[in-house]
Design a protein around this motif. Structure first.
Motif, PDB file in Angstrom:
ATOM      1  N   SER A  37       0.758  -0.784   0.179  1.00 37.16           N
ATOM      2  CA  SER A  37       0.361  -0.115   0.094  1.00 37.16           C
ATOM      3  C   SER A  37       1.016   1.409  -0.399  1.00 37.16           C
ATOM      4  CB  SER A  37      -0.951  -0.039   1.057  1.00 37.16           C
ATOM      5  OG  SER A  37      -0.441   0.525   2.210  1.00 37.16           O
ATOM      6  N   TYR A  40       1.242   5.285   5.054  1.00 37.02           N
ATOM      7  CA  TYR A  40      -0.202   6.112   5.838  1.00 37.02           C
ATOM      8  C   TYR A  40       0.765   6.199   7.317  1.00 37.02           C
ATOM      9  CZ  TYR A  40      -4.033   4.499   3.055  1.00 37.02           C
ATOM     10  OH  TYR A  40      -4.225   4.127   1.773  1.00 37.02           O
ATOM     11  N   THR A  73     -13.154  13.579   5.576  1.00 32.35           N
ATOM     12  CA  THR A  73     -11.448  13.407   5.268  1.00 32.35           C
ATOM     13  C   THR A  73     -11.353  15.402   5.545  1.00 32.35           C
ATOM     14  OG1 THR A  73     -12.016  11.551   3.893  1.00 32.35           O
ATOM     15  CG2 THR A  73     -10.420  12.998   3.204  1.00 32.35           C
ATOM     16  N   ASP A 101     -16.717  -4.100   0.617  1.00 34.84           N
ATOM     17  CA  ASP A 101     -14.357  -3.520   0.219  1.00 34.84           C
ATOM     18  C   ASP A 101     -15.366  -2.135  -0.646  1.00 34.84           C
ATOM     19  OD1 ASP A 101     -14.003  -5.608   0.260  1.00 34.84           O
ATOM     20  OD2 ASP A 101     -14.211  -6.479  -1.402  1.00 34.84           O
ATOM     21  N   MET A 104     -15.622  -0.091   2.996  1.00 39.86           N
ATOM     22  CA  MET A 104     -14.094   0.046   3.103  1.00 39.86           C
ATOM     23  C   MET A 104     -13.330   0.858   2.414  1.00 39.86           C
ATOM     24  SD  MET A 104     -14.612  -1.718   5.929  1.00 39.86           S
ATOM     25  CE  MET A 104     -13.440  -2.589   6.844  1.00 39.86           C
ATOM     26  N   ASN A 105     -12.967   1.241   0.607  1.00 39.86           N
ATOM     27  CA  ASN A 105     -12.150   1.996   0.081  1.00 39.86           C
ATOM     28  C   ASN A 105     -12.852   3.612   0.437  1.00 39.86           C
ATOM     29  OD1 ASN A 105     -10.571  -0.393  -0.771  1.00 39.86           O
ATOM     30  ND2 ASN A 105     -12.692  -0.465  -2.391  1.00 39.86           N
ATOM     31  N   GLN A 108     -11.722   4.668   3.881  1.00 39.95           N
ATOM     32  CA  GLN A 108      -9.552   4.620   4.500  1.00 39.95           C
ATOM     33  C   GLN A 108      -9.047   5.668   4.287  1.00 39.95           C
ATOM     34  OE1 GLN A 108      -7.390   1.142   1.589  1.00 39.95           O
ATOM     35  NE2 GLN A 108      -6.404   3.277   0.952  1.00 39.95           N
ATOM     36  N   ALA A 112      -7.916   4.483   7.935  1.00 47.89           N
ATOM     37  CA  ALA A 112      -6.394   4.569   8.165  1.00 47.89           C
ATOM     38  C   ALA A 112      -5.497   5.768   8.767  1.00 47.89           C
ATOM     39  CB  ALA A 112      -5.622   4.523   6.286  1.00 47.89           C
ATOM     40  N   ARG A 135     -14.249  -7.858  10.113  1.00 48.22           N
ATOM     41  CA  ARG A 135     -14.286  -6.612   8.836  1.00 48.22           C
ATOM     42  C   ARG A 135     -13.556  -5.901  10.379  1.00 48.22           C
ATOM     43  NH1 ARG A 135     -13.716  -5.691   3.238  1.00 48.22           N
ATOM     44  NH2 ARG A 135     -14.885  -7.070   2.447  1.00 48.22           N
TER      45      ARG A 135
END
Length: 277
Positions: A37, A40, A73, A101, A104-105, A108, A112, A135
């Motif tokens: 990845s 982060y 964000t 999915d 979760m994306n 992120q 994160a 999860r």
């Protein structure tokens, strides 16, 4: 490994220990074949700084949650948000792994970098909450802090003691079990602030029967007797806040919890409506 609608994958868990206060850590996730990845980072808590929490609930995996994701964000980018608390109905994926999915994306860029604490909602009940348990790796799954599978647990951040509870059953009804009640009675401790978060509300303007089953099962009694200051809930797709309440009575003093409902974080009805469940 799960196979659902063509989804094949593995979920990995890791634990970081011995972290220093007020320190920025950098990390990367990947494997030896070079599939890594991006890097982060997160910063551990500073004991002398103001702490800011965001509470959300009932938030979808699709475009309905875009505004909330963008707002969270931006706060993380600015360094003004420390923790997100998501009290159930996490994505409305309803056990469908590709949709989870997607969710979760979407989170992120937030999860994160800062803690993303969750409680189960009624849209997680499928397969006995298997997807939720897989999860999300919450406190209490590696120690004695809760149910052992993330359904209920405790955590501390600064001077706040949080108690995350489950108000759900495997058949999509409200439930506060005796085992959970016994654990909560031992867990709740008076710190400068005591906050509980779970999915279903005990009070709401929309429905006179709202929360009555959970109240009869003893949830309100436990919260009141242990001087919980604030309860964060959702489920009803609106925003409401009560006075300090106990037994359908408004209390002027602080020894009864204030109930804050935030169930319009981005679902099929939008974020400004006041109906739905």
């Amino acid at each position: 490994t799960y196979t659902k609608a063509g989804w094949v994958g593995m979920i990995h868990r890791a634990v970081m220990t011995d972290l220093e206060l007020n320190t920025r850590y950098y990390y990367q996730v990947g494997q030896e074949n070079g599939l890594y990845s991006e890097i982060y980072s997160f910063k551990t808590i500073s004991p002398h700084r103001e702490i800011n929490f965001a509470h959300i609930c009932d938030m979808a995996y699709d475009e309905n949650s875009d505004d909330t994701i963008d707002s969270l964000t931006r706060l993380v980018d600015a360094g003004t948000l420390d923790v997100v608390i998501h009290s159930g109905d996490i994505s409305y994926a309803d056990g469908y792994m590709p949709h989870f999915d997607n969710f979760m994306n979407k989170i992120q860029p937030i999860a994160a970098r800062i803690p993303y604490q969750v409680s189960p909602g009624n849209h997680e009940f499928g397969y006995n909450f298997t997807v939720y348990k897989a999860r999300f790796f919450m406190p209490g799954t590696i120690d004695e802090g809760g149910s052992g599978d993330g359904m209920y647990y405790n955590w501390d951040y600064g001077k706040v003691h949080f108690t995350s509870l489950s108000t759900e059953s495997p058949v999509d009804t409200a439930m506060f079990t005796r085992a959970e009640k016994r654990w909560v009675e031992k867990d709740l401790k008076k710190t400068p602030w005591s906050i509980a978060h779970f999915h279903r509300p005990l009070y709401c303007a929309k429905d006179d029967d709202c929360g009555k089953l959970l109240i009869r099962q003893g949830l309100e009694e436990v919260l009141y007797k242990n001087n919980v200051d604030l309860v964060l809930v959702g489920h009803v797709h609106t925003y409401e806040r009560t006075h300090p309440m106990y037994n359908y009575t408004k209390y002027d003093e602080r020894n009864a919890p204030v109930y804050l409902m935030q169930g319009s974080s981005g679902n099929r009805e939008g974020s400004l409506v006041t109906v739905g469940c």
